[in-house]
Design an enzyme around this catalytic site. Structure first.
Site, short mmCIF file in Angstrom:
data_model
loop_
_atom_site.label_atom_id
_atom_site.label_comp_id
_atom_site.label_asym_id
_atom_site.label_seq_id
_atom_site.Cartn_x
_atom_site.Cartn_y
_atom_site.Cartn_z
N GLN A 127 -14.98 6.59 9.52
CA GLN A 127 -14.37 5.47 9.80
C GLN A 127 -14.04 5.58 11.31
O GLN A 127 -13.73 6.64 11.81
CB GLN A 127 -13.00 5.46 9.03
CG GLN A 127 -12.25 4.12 9.54
CD GLN A 127 -11.12 4.69 10.71
OE1 GLN A 127 -10.83 5.70 10.84
NE2 GLN A 127 -10.93 3.70 11.38
N ARG A 164 5.24 -1.51 10.47
CA ARG A 164 5.29 -0.91 9.12
C ARG A 164 7.04 -0.41 9.48
O ARG A 164 7.26 0.48 9.91
CB ARG A 164 4.46 -0.17 8.77
CG ARG A 164 3.07 -0.41 8.82
CD ARG A 164 2.14 0.67 9.03
NE ARG A 164 0.49 -0.04 9.42
CZ ARG A 164 -0.46 0.74 9.85
NH1 ARG A 164 -0.40 2.03 9.83
NH2 ARG A 164 -1.37 0.24 10.30
N HIS A 254 -6.54 -3.31 4.96
CA HIS A 254 -6.15 -1.97 5.38
C HIS A 254 -4.75 -1.48 4.54
O HIS A 254 -3.75 -1.15 4.93
CB HIS A 254 -5.47 -2.27 6.73
CG HIS A 254 -5.60 -1.22 7.77
ND1 HIS A 254 -6.55 -1.02 8.94
CD2 HIS A 254 -4.74 -0.22 7.76
CE1 HIS A 254 -6.25 -0.19 9.41
NE2 HIS A 254 -5.37 0.71 8.91
N GLY A 286 -8.28 -1.36 -1.96
CA GLY A 286 -6.98 -2.03 -1.96
C GLY A 286 -6.27 -2.17 -3.53
O GLY A 286 -6.83 -3.21 -3.94
#
Length: 367
Positions: A127, A164, A254, A286
């Site tokens: 990634q 977050r 994500h 997800g």
């Protein structure tokens, strides 16, 4: 007490890990609506099983970018795995290899590409974020290639880090004994000091906000590895990704950690699949927690799925054995779902095996 499903590892991890660490893995952006919806949307898709089909033999094997794997269940990139368990990415790599499937290593891993490669054979993807300093990107890509990694999963939904709130409350920082192993020895320039998720004092500040489609074309000039574009949620972007040379698309939000109130990935999947018209494979991550979820994704046109949090929570609970068990449980559940739906191979899983809330009432074909 015997663990009988993937979700049970969540509570074990929560009890075991420091709050800051558990919250980092578990939380989503802002109201966390999409975090809930990633799960809830799967629950609104129902089966139309076919019966009296000989399902004595079930074949779950498939190929991804030409690589043969034992099942369409793969490991998504998740950062900082040594926060969960001292073996971190080593354990995950070994477990994925033992399960005959693909591991995607986060570029924000606490083990380097070389260290992960040293765990033994296995099909591994890398990634990647694109950084302001393109030399850093080139070095990362070259190292991954040299270490035997087979593809790049380019994350495209993170021009900035999502908000977050638990990370802000906890003042999240990487524990002092851990480092971002892939960045050791690289010249990163001066780090930005910002307060997005308390993370920006790390590499986050270096992510290039100017990233655009032309950078995907640039990446193809520095590597022969196929590029999966990770973070596509619309048909429009799926079409552009293919034009830009993407070898595949990962429908991802994500883990609901970036923009809140985007659809669940399972809800966005079919639009993306239709837009690609079979030109490249489409994958999903997800909210996958059951074999039934895997089946639903494949019925909607995915070529495979990736799991993130279940791997990290199982890693925290039981190390390598936990990750192996998560992959085995999902495999067993998926096999059972195929049998009970009347499908002997992945090619037999069709759109007619499920019904979604956006389907119009069906007029059944005359037999």
């Amino acid at each position: 007490m015997e663990i009988t499903n993937v979700t049970e590892y969540d509570a074990i991890a929560k009890a075991k890990l420091p709050k800051m660490v558990y919250d980092y893995y578990a939380s989503g952006a802002e109201d966390q609506w999409t975090l809930q919806e990633n799960r809830n949307a799967f629950a609104r898709i129902l089966f139309r099983p076919r019966i009296l089909i000989d399902v004595n033999k079930i074949d779950m094997a498939t190929t991804v970018l030409g690589f043969k794997i034992s099942m369409p269940i793969m490991v998504a990139p998740t950062a900082f795995q040594k926060m969960a368990h001292p073996d971190g990415e080593y354990a995950t790599a070994r477990a994925a290899s033992a399960a005959g499937t693909i591991m995607t290593l986060s570029s924000w891993a606490t083990s380097s590409v070389e260290e992960v490669a040293s765990t033994g054979p296995g099909i591994r993807f890398f990634q990647l974020y694109v950084y302001k300093n393109r030399k850093v990107v080139e070095q990362l890509v070259r190292r991954a290639e040299k270490a035997g990694f087979k593809a790049i999963a380019l994350t495209v939904d993170t021009p900035r880090l999502g908000r977050r709130e638990s990370d802000i409350k906890n003042r999240f920082t990487l524990p002092p004994n851990l480092t971002l192993k892939n960045f050791e020895g690289l010249d990163l320039g001066k780090m930005d000091e910002a307060n997005d998720s308390g993370l920006a004092s790390y590499v986050a500040g270096q992510i290039d906000r100017t990233l655009s489609w032309k950078d995907i074309q640039w990446l193809q000039t520095i590597t022969n590895m196929p590029i999966l574009v990770k973070g596509v949620l619309t048909g429009e972007d799926a079409r552009i990704a293919i034009q830009a040379g993407a070898a595949g698309i990962i429908v991802s939000n994500h883990g609901a950690r970036q923009l809140d109130y985007v659809p669940a990935t399972i809800s966005a999947l079919e639009e993306v699949v239709k837009a690609t018209q079979g030109r490249v494979p489409v994958f999903l991550d997800g909210g996958v927690r059951r074999g039934t979820d895997v089946f639903k994704a494949l019925a909607l046109g995915a070529s495979g799925i990736f799991i993130g949090r279940p791997v990290v929570f199982a890693l925290a609970a039981e190390g390598e054995a936990g990750v192996k068990k998560v992959l085995q449980m999902l495999r067993d559940e998926f096999e059972l779902t195929m049998a009970l739906s009347g499908c002997r191979s992945l090619s037999e899983i069709t759109r007619n095996h499920i019904v979604t809330e956006w389907d119009t009432p069906r007029h059944l074909p005359r037999l």
